[in-house]
Design an enzyme around this catalytic site. Structure first.
Site, PDB file in Angstrom:
ATOM      1  N   ARG A  36       0.821  -1.216   0.000  1.00 50.35           N
ATOM      2  CA  ARG A  36       0.000   0.000   0.000  1.00 50.35           C
ATOM      3  C   ARG A  36       0.852   1.262   0.000  1.00 50.35           C
ATOM      4  NH1 ARG A  36      -5.137  -1.579   3.982  1.00 50.35           N
ATOM      5  NH2 ARG A  36      -6.185  -2.877   2.437  1.00 50.35           N
ATOM      6  N   LYS A 221     -20.978 -14.513   3.204  1.00 47.26           N
ATOM      7  CA  LYS A 221     -22.393 -14.172   3.365  1.00 47.26           C
ATOM      8  C   LYS A 221     -23.014 -13.670   2.076  1.00 47.26           C
ATOM      9  CE  LYS A 221     -22.279 -12.860   8.269  1.00 47.26           C
ATOM     10  NZ  LYS A 221     -22.584 -11.764   9.217  1.00 47.26           N
ATOM     11  N   GLY A 378      -9.980  -7.087  -1.176  1.00 47.90           N
ATOM     12  CA  GLY A 378     -10.275  -8.001  -0.071  1.00 47.90           C
ATOM     13  C   GLY A 378      -9.617  -9.352  -0.219  1.00 47.90           C
ATOM     14  N   GLY A 401     -13.986  -3.245   0.684  1.00 46.84           N
ATOM     15  CA  GLY A 401     -15.318  -2.690   0.885  1.00 46.84           C
ATOM     16  C   GLY A 401     -15.643  -1.600  -0.111  1.00 46.84           C
TER      17      GLY A 401
END
Length: 421
Positions: A36, A221, A378, A401
């Site tokens: 990063r 999920k 992610g 996200g």
């Protein structure tokens, strides 16, 4: 793209406030992965090369509005200094105030300062608190704390650059408020090279894809991906679904799923979604299963291959099976655009990584023959990095996200607030 970028400003003689994402993994105070920091170098060097003074802002972890030595950005300042070959001064623990202003006032052209973790100040994440209040607004005290922080940051710069895509779904002080404050005093607020690249690939992949357009979704999920599936259904040719979320959809389709993880409250909703999909959703036709699994220890029974879509009682699905791997790979092999978000199984455990590895390899091969391939951050980004395939993809998003919300079609306030061409 309509948003102005760092290429549209001249930093010479200016102090540039740049929001970066230095939320890096640490172990024993040492950075274990500096990707990063390296990803921000093009924007950082642009300001330095133009003779600007650069003040960097970032968060690290989730300190709750107070100084925490474990959340200090000192390791990031040290590593950035090594990469640039020049010292990078770290700001005071208070983030804003007289000490920070004095530090910035003493800067010369080409100097770099990294402010301390913006989440050391309660004002940074205060917009999140509004969601928890009964009327969905900040109290007067909370608003004052937020405004104080934004004003304190805005004092430090003439221009604003957002190069922290991973936080672009959050209306935080250093992401949104300070951009507006800089604009209010006549300064530009623009995207950095990293954010520019993210917007370009994510936007183009969805708005004008090369056909066939295939989305691959996985993860735990299905409730986290309902909006994404709904938004993509009208745009894609196929959605391939793996991971634990597949078992809720399989149950909705009438299959038996054994002990597999199912969100029971989503089954009826998934029946409706499958009915609306018109055959675009492709579910696993076989599985790698186990009778038990210890997620913490990442150990369990060796995989049992379940030859059909139905999983017997006593077994839980852990990964897609060989028939599904072939079916998914065949569809990927014909695709012109591929967007992937979420692993196919428990890829952290070698025994259940075959599906995720095979999908990653198929996407890499598709890239090689000219397909546009976007990995949506992610766990998917972690998987392709772990498998050594990241450089074989068109684009690997830095925001999990954020990329998910962008693909869902949600508004991204920190991007929308930036100057437009």
């Amino acid at each position: 793209m309509a948003t102005k970028t760092i290429s549209d400003i001249n930093a010479s003689g200016k102090t540039v406030l740049m929001r970066v994402d230095f939320n890096v993994p640490l172990k024993g105070g040492k950075i274990t992965d500096d990707r990063r920091i390296r990803a921000a170098l093009p924007s950082i060097k642009q300001v330095i090369d133009q003779g600007g003074k650069l003040v960097l802002m970032s968060h690290l972890g989730r300190p709750d509005g107070a100084y925490d030595p474990e959340g200090s950005l000192k390791p990031c300042a040290d590593r950035l200094g090594e990469l640039l070959g020049k010292p990078v001064k770290l700001g005071p623990n208070e983030v804003i105030g007289a000490a920070a202003e004095a530090l910035v006032a003493g800067m010369k052209a080409g100097d770099v300062v990294l402010l301390e973790n913006v989440r050391f100040h309660a004002g940074e994440t205060m917009p999140d608190k509004a969601k928890k209040n009964p009327d969905k607004k900040l109290t007067a005290e909370q608003q004052a704390k937020h405004d104080e922080f934004v004003a304190g940051l805005a004092k430090l710069g003439d221009l604003y650059v957002n190069d922290a895509f991973g936080t672009c779904h959050r209306k935080h002080g250093s992401m949104f408020g300070v951009a507006k404050a800089i604009q209010a005093k006549g300064g530009a607020a623009v995207a950095g090279y990293l954010v520019e690249k993210e917007i370009r690939y994510l936007h183009e992949a969805v708005s004008s894809p090369k056909r066939p357009f295939v989305a691959i979704l996985g993860g735990a999920k299905v409730s986290d991906k309902i909006k994404l599936i709904s938004n993509l259904l009208g745009k894609v040719d196929n959605i391939l679904i793996g991971g634990a979320m597949a078992y809720t959809l399989l149950k909705a389709s009438g299959a038996t799923v054994g002990k597999s993880r199912v969100e029971e409250d989503q089954v009826e909703e998934m029946k409706k979604l499958l009915g609306q999909a018109g055959g675009k959703i492709v579910l696993p036709s076989d599985h790698a299963a186990a009778s038990a699994f210890d997620f913490k220890a990442m150990t369990g029974d060796k995989p049992t291959v379940v030859a059909g879509a139905n999983i017997p009682d006593g077994l839980m699905g852990m990964d897609i099976g060989p028939k599904t791997i072939k079916a998914f790979s065949d569809i990927i092999g014909k695709a012109g655009t591929i967007v992937w978000n979420g692993p196919m199984g428990v890829f952290e455990a070698p025994d259940y990584a075959a599906g995720t590895l095979a999908v990653a390899q198929a996407i890499a091969a598709a890239t090689g023959r000219g397909a546009v391939t976007v990995i949506g951050g992610g766990d998917s980004a972690a998987a392709v990095e772990k498998m050594g395939l990241a450089d074989k993809m068109t684009h690997v998003s830095t925001g999990g996200g954020a990329s998910l919300e962008y693909l869902e079609g949600k508004e991204m306030p920190p991007i929308k607030v930036l100057d437009q061409k």
